[in-house]
Structures are given as structure tokens and as C-alpha cells.
Design a protein around this motif. Structure first.
Motif, short mmCIF file in Angstrom:
data_model
loop_
_atom_site.label_atom_id
_atom_site.label_comp_id
_atom_site.label_asym_id
_atom_site.label_seq_id
_atom_site.Cartn_x
_atom_site.Cartn_y
_atom_site.Cartn_z
N CYS A 1 2.21 -1.26 -8.61
CA CYS A 1 3.01 -1.25 -7.46
C CYS A 1 4.16 -2.28 -7.31
CB CYS A 1 1.89 -1.86 -6.18
SG CYS A 1 0.21 -0.88 -6.08
N ARG B 1 8.24 2.12 -8.02
CA ARG B 1 7.15 1.58 -8.57
C ARG B 1 5.86 1.73 -7.69
NH1 ARG B 1 8.18 -2.95 -12.09
NH2 ARG B 1 5.99 -3.63 -11.96
N GLY B 2 6.10 2.35 -6.49
CA GLY B 2 4.84 2.81 -5.70
C GLY B 2 5.11 3.76 -4.82
N HIS C 1 5.19 -3.78 0.53
CA HIS C 1 4.37 -3.25 -0.60
C HIS C 1 4.68 -1.72 -0.86
CE1 HIS C 1 0.78 -1.71 -2.71
NE2 HIS C 1 0.80 -3.09 -3.25
N ARG C 2 4.88 -1.27 -2.18
CA ARG C 2 4.98 -0.06 -2.38
C ARG C 2 3.95 0.29 -3.28
NH1 ARG C 2 8.51 3.70 0.10
NH2 ARG C 2 7.41 4.85 -1.34
N ARG C 3 3.12 1.39 -3.20
CA ARG C 3 1.76 1.57 -3.77
C ARG C 3 1.88 2.72 -4.65
NH1 ARG C 3 -4.12 3.33 -2.10
NH2 ARG C 3 -5.35 2.43 -3.88
N LEU C 4 1.31 2.64 -5.66
CA LEU C 4 1.23 3.64 -6.91
C LEU C 4 -0.58 3.57 -6.92
CD1 LEU C 4 2.05 5.71 -9.40
CD2 LEU C 4 1.95 3.80 -10.84
N ARG D 1 -4.75 0.33 0.61
CA ARG D 1 -3.18 0.22 1.33
C ARG D 1 -3.12 -1.28 1.32
NH1 ARG D 1 -1.37 5.14 2.67
NH2 ARG D 1 -2.84 6.66 2.66
N THR E 1 -0.09 -9.23 -0.72
CA THR E 1 0.63 -8.01 -1.25
C THR E 1 0.40 -8.11 -2.94
OG1 THR E 1 2.71 -6.73 -1.46
CG2 THR E 1 2.98 -9.10 -1.30
N ASN F 1 0.08 -6.56 -6.87
CA ASN F 1 0.78 -5.59 -8.08
C ASN F 1 -0.11 -5.73 -9.16
OD1 ASN F 1 2.13 -3.83 -9.99
ND2 ASN F 1 3.56 -5.50 -10.42
N SER G 1 -7.95 -4.33 -4.93
CA SER G 1 -7.04 -5.30 -3.90
C SER G 1 -7.99 -6.25 -3.30
CB SER G 1 -6.03 -4.45 -3.34
OG SER G 1 -5.41 -3.57 -3.98
N SER H 1 7.49 5.70 -12.41
CA SER H 1 6.01 5.84 -11.29
C SER H 1 4.86 5.74 -12.37
CB SER H 1 6.15 6.72 -10.49
OG SER H 1 7.16 6.61 -9.53
#
Length: 625
Positions: A2, A31-32, A48-51, A60, A84, A86, A112, A494
Motif C-alpha cells: 500500500c 501503490r494502492g 491510505h491507498r490499498r493494494l 481497509r 495506516t 503498508n 493489518s 501496482s
């Protein structure tokens, strides 16, 4: 994997600062790409950006602690610790069971939530219990403290930038630079980092910006920041004999690869046909077979169209990779996919801009970064996670400089010696940068600092002591340069890339294995070759190490020279660093001048100048000398 970003302010009210934290977070979209989230409170804002890889629906973020675990103010969302995160914690299932035994209840099956509850249970010491690759931030409003935490070997990046009343952080510098209080300024110190292969720990090139050190918890509060190291490489006596050592390396690698295959998505491998990637591919295929997975492992390779016909052996490349990659894939029963490239693809302005944007700096070592991005994009079309053989050379002694007497005895970073011998520094001298920036003195100073850090065994001397130094320098400088490159470029597609050879258990064991064992048959990576005997074809085990594939097509350098000529005619910002007459000395020299390869060859320096010119414009960099 992420992307994370955040902002702490002890004077303002960040509750309404959604636009700023959203902009910081949006800069990390690649990245997410699967989800985005922000969280704000009076003193902190997190993004936060999520992969999505584990618990695709439940993981999430930013993720707040459950009310019943957050303390006396459990009813107030702003009073709960929030995270948050990664990365991947490979032992999250074991930790989850331990935490459940201690009374914790879980709302998700994500790693997480395990990480956040580990913090609630053990405080800042929780990082010691995590086995994986990660960079995370936890804001604890109960004590108004921010924790920034990074994995042991520094696989996942994390940067920070102090402001007059707080701190900004992000997975990449671009997230910090998206904040109006952060300035893109570079001075002579930053330029020295760009034009040398040193990778000073904690140095982020941009003035005022820093990298969180690997294996470190950075605690930031009103009283300032404190760094706490939770793991360090130590020198220990090795008591196993050679047979036991070989068996232990094999066992550790089998366990590590199987552990790192954990995901709720398809996992493949990067396969070059060299020993390292072939070993990971073979062990991954075996791990899938043990689990009863019928679908074959997918292994991806990269090659240049016509490369085998044009190939000429040199000091770095002895033979083409592709035939060996094909052999390995057939040997282990993997589905082999070759991504074949043309020069035009590697020279594509979109690809080159994407690589520069991914790295945030003009640090290209040639065409390798661009072909790596194209390869990762091809992988992403079929999967989200891939295992790589990165970091084996640093650990097992695979590079030429481990076996070159001049490099071993040189009073500098060992990887500088072969480039200097090949005339590599000549290109930087020709354009005046070597002397103007004092690069020789800078390298000397950073080398002395690095030697002071080396953990040593009492009474160890001679070759064994020196090879311990070289291994440490490679693990803490050169390897981090390569790991950062792999993370940035793969995440730009990604794609999550996992690196089994960086597992701290393996690193601790092999670091303390005597050089006489690592080199017992007089060849590079003797120990790893022996550990993989019977797993891989002898042809792969016995071939000389090759670097990552690079084009040998002369048209590629010709195209680079044309681009630099265009920059000169347009009067680009690089002319504020190097004069036109100095650049013309480089352009007028025939191909192959000033070194036959490496990061200081004419071709590599031309590439770096082109990138620098684009970077200053793209990032609106202010250069202050």
C-alpha cells in the motif's frame, strides 16, 4: 502492499484538512489502486491507498482500534489509536492466535488488524514481534504520540519531514511534497547522493527530508523525536560445520519461501535464469505442490528482441539469460512467460517519466529500471504478488567485488573499485562534476562512517574480518539501493514484490557464516549453490553470475545522445549544473569511452543528466549550491 501518508500538527486543527491529506494520499494511488481512505482529528491526519492482498474486504484503512480496547475514552473515535500500514506480516496468523489467547477479539482476518492489536498489547515493543516487510504509522491520541515503524532490512520505504509545529510522512517523498509546507530543495549534499552510489542510511536527498531507518521505531511527540532500534545485525560465533550449514541454509530458504507464499491472490516469481531467482522459483513451485495447488507457478522473464544474436560477453555478462530461464521453468514445471522488449519501449517518454515519478529522483543506472517497469506491468496483468531473488548476492558473496583482490583491499566501497578500474569515473570527471561536488571526499567520508558501524567478532582478523566488513557494507548500502529501486518500480505497476533473501533469520545466519564456507569451492555463492544442489539443473548452478539484463544495442546509446543534444538546444535546467561545453566533451566521445559499464560510464552519466533535467522541471526543484 500500500501507500501511506500523514500529517501531525500540535498547533493547528487538522479536522477540516481533508483536501491536503487527500492530495498527499492521492499521490500514492498506484501503490494502492484498490481502495483509499483518510482519517482526521485535531492533531493528526492519516491517509491510505490499498493494494488488497490479504482479507480483500476487511483490511481497509486507516484502521482505528475497537472502542473496548482503546482506553477510558473508548466512546470517542478521536481517542482511539489509529494506524495506516503498508506491507505484509508473514507471521500474522501466529500473532493473531497469541493475541486471541490474551483476550483480543478480531473483527477481520487481515494482518493489518493483527499489527494494530499487537501495538495495543505490547506498546512500541510490538515491532520486535513482526516478521515481514512493512512501513507503518500509528497515531495514539491518548498520549499524543506518532510512531513511524520500518521493517528490519528496509524493504518498504518511509520518509518524514519536520515542520515548525509537527511532522509530515509518506511512503515516498512525493506524498510529503504534495503538502504546501514541504519544499523540493536540493543542495550540494543531496547532489552528492545522486551522483554517487553510496545510499547513506536516513538520507532522503531533498533538504529537510529524512528516511526512517530500517529496524527503527521513530516516536514523535510535542517534546520532539526519539529513535528506538528494535533489531540490529550482530556478530556471533558460527559453530556449525559445512554440511550442517548447507542444510540449514536450505531449510531456512524452504521455510521462508513457503511463508512468503501466503496471500489471497495469485503469487508468481521473477525469473532471470540466474542462481538466485531460479532458487526462489524452484522452492516456490515446491511449496505450491506441497499445498496441492494444481495450477503451475507462473515465472516471468525479460529479454530484448534480438539480444541473443547480438550478445557479446564482457566483464559483467558471460552468456544470455533466457535459455537458462527456460530450462529452469521446464525443470520445476512452471509456466514461463517471457516479456520481450524493443528499444523503442525502453525509450518511450511515458515509461521514462513513470520511472522517474516512481523513484522521485534521477537515480537510474541505465535501461534496467525502464525494462523492469515494463516487466512489472506485464506481471500485474496476471497477478498482484511476485517473489524475487534480490539480495542474495549481498548476503552470499555473489558480486565480482567479493572476489577481486583489488576491490577487497581497496579503501572505499567495494562496488566502486570495479567501476573505477573500468574507467567509470572518467565520465563524471569529463563533465567536471567529480571535482566540483567533491565526490571523492564525500565517498571517503561515508565509507569511514559505514566501517564504524560494522558489528565485529572479537579477535577476528585478516581476510575473515575484511569479508565481514564487505558483507555488511553490501547489506546496509548497496542492497538498500537495489531494494528501494525494486519496491518503487514494482509498486508503480501496482505489483507487490517480496524478497525472501532479506528474511532476518537467514541474514543473521549467513552474515555470521565464515567466508571460508561461503567461498568453500573458490566460486561466488558457494554456499547457496551447495544448498540448491539437487533442486536446480547443474547448468544453472555452475554458470557465472550475470547482472539484471541490459540491452547491448548501440542504437540505444545513440538515442540517448540525441536526447541530450535536444536538451542543449532547448537550454534545459541541467545547464545550471553542467556547462554545455562540458556536456559536449561527453557527447563528442565515441561510445564506450569513459568506462565500459556501470553507473559512471558515459552512457549511464548521459542517462543521469537527461533524468536530472526532467526531474528539476517535473518536481519544480530548487537547486542551491
Amino acid at each position: 502492499m500500500c501507500g501511506i501518508a500523514g500529517w501531525v500538527s500540535f498547533q493547528g486543527d487538522l479536522t477540516g484538512q481533508t483536501e491536503t491529506i487527500s492530495a498527499m494520499t492521492a499521490s500514492l494511488e498506484y501503490r494502492g489502486p484498490d481502495a483509499a481512505g483518510i482519517w482526521t482529528s485535531t492533531r493528526a491526519a492519516l491517509g491510505h491507498r490499498r493494494l488488497a492482498i490479504i482479507d480483500l474486504e476487511g483490511g481497509r484503512q486507516p484502521m482505528a482500534a475497537a472502542g473496548d480496547d482503546a482506553g477510558d475514552d473508548a466512546g470517542d473515535d478521536a481517542a482511539r489509536p489509529v494506524m495506516t500500514y503498508n506491507g505484509e506480516v508473514y507471521n500474522y496468523r501466529e500473532l493473531r492466535a497469541e493475541l486471541q489467547a490474551l483476550g483480543h477479539e478480531f473483527r477481520t482476518v487481515s494482518d493489518s488488524e493483527v499489527v494494530l492489536r499487537a501495538y495495543l498489547q505490547w506498546g512500541a515493543r510490538f515491532a520486535e514481534r513482526l516478521d515481514g516487510i512493512f512501513a507503518l504509522a500509528i497515531w495514539d491520541p491518548r498520549v499524543e504520540e506518532l510512531l513511524l515503524v520500518r521493517d528490519r532490512m528496509g524493504v518498504k520505504p518511509l520518509y518524514y519531514y519536520q515542520t515548525p509545529d509537527g511532522l509530515l510522512f509518506g511512503s515516498e517523498p512525493k506524498a510529503i511534497l504534495a503538502h504546501p509546507q514541504a519544499e523540493a530543495v536540493i543542495d550540494a549534499e543531496g547532489l552528492r547522493e545522486i551522483f554517487t552510489i553510496v545510499k547513506t542510511p536516513g538520507h532522503a536527498v531533498f533538504r529537510g527530508m529524512h528516511e526512517v531507518l530500517p529496524a527503527t521505531v521513530l516516536r514523535f511527540s510535542r517534546s520532539g523525536s526519539v529513535e528506538e532500534c528494535y533489531w540490529r545485525l550482530e556478530a556471533r560465533e558460527h559453530t556449525d560445520d559445512l554440511t550442517t550449514t548447507i542444510a540449514t541454509v536450505r531449510r531456512l530458504l524452504e521455510e521462508i519461501v513457503e511463508h512468503q507464499m501466503v496471500a489471497d491472490v495469485t503469487v508468481g516469481t521473477l525469473l532471470s535464469g540466474g542462481l538466485d531467482s531460479s532458487a526462489i522459483t524452484a522452492l516456490a513451485a515446491r511449496a505450491l505442490a506441497r499445498k496441492g495447488v494444481e495450477q503451475p507457478l507462473r515465472a516471468f522473464s525479460v529479454d530484448f528482441r534480438g539480444h541473443e544474436a547480438r550478445f557479446r560477453s564482457n566483464v559483467q555478462w558471460e552468456d544470455p539469460d533466457t535459455p537458462f530461464a527456460i530450462e529452469v521453468a521446464e525443470h520445476v514445471g512452471a509456466e514461463h512467460i517471457i516479456v520481450e522488449l524493443e528499444n523503442e519501449q525502453v525509450l518511450d517518454p511515458e515509461v521514462r517519466t513513470a520511472v522517474l515519478r516512481a523513484q522521485d529522483l534521477p537515480v537510474s543506472t541505465g535501461d534496467m529500471e525502464y525494462s523492469l517497469l515494463i516487466l512489472c506491468r506485464a506481471l500485474k496483468e496476471q497477478m498482484t504478488v511476485a517473489l524475487s531473488g534480490e539480495a542474495a548476492d549481498e548476503l552470499f558473496g555473489g558480486y565480482t567485488w567479493f572476489h577481486d583482490r583489488d576491490a577487497v583491499e581497496s579503501d572505499t566501497f567495494p562496488w566502486h573499485s570495479p567501476f573505477e578500474k573500468a574507467g567509470g569515473i572518467g565520465a563524471l570527471r569529463a563533465i567536471g562534476l567529480w571535482d566540483r561536488l567533491g565526490l571523492g571526499e564525500y565517498i571517503k567520508r561515508r565509507y569511514a562512517e559505514a566501517l564504524d558501524d560494522v558489528p565485529r567478532l572479537p579477535g577476528e582478523s585478516g581476510l575473515e574480518a575484511r569479508m565481514r566488513e564487505l558483507t555488511y557494507l553490501n547489506l546496509t548500502r548497496w542492497e538498500r539501493f537495489l531494494l528501494d529501486r525494486k519496491d518503487r518500480i514494482s509498486m508503480a505497476a501496482s505489483l507487490e514484490v517480496r524478497v525472501p533473501f532479506t528474511d532476518h533469520r537467514l541474514v543473521e545466519y549467513v552474515y555470521n557464516t565464515p567466508w571460508a564456507m561461503k567461498n568453500f569451492d573458490g566460486r561466488e555463492k558457494s554456499l547457496l549453490r551447495a544448498a540448491m544442489r539437487g533442486v536446480l539443473p547443474d547448468s544453472v548452478l555452475d554458470r557465472k553470475k550475470n547482472p539484471y539484463p541490459s540491452t547491448q544495442d548501440e542504437k540505444y546509446e545513440a538515442a540517448l545522445r540525441e536526447r541530450l543534444e535536444s536538451i542543449l538546444s532547448e537550454g534545459g535546467p541541467v545547464l545550471g549544473l553542467v556547462s554545455e561545453s562540458e556536456i559536449r566533451v561527453l557527447l563528442d566521445a565515441p561510445a564506450g569511452s569513459y568506462g565500459m559499464g556501470g553507473p559512471w560510464s558515459a552512457r549511464a552519466v548521459i542517462e543521469r543528466l537527461i533524468e536530472f533535467n526532467t526531474w528539476v522541471t517535473m518536481y519544480d526543484v530548487r537547486v542551491e549550491l
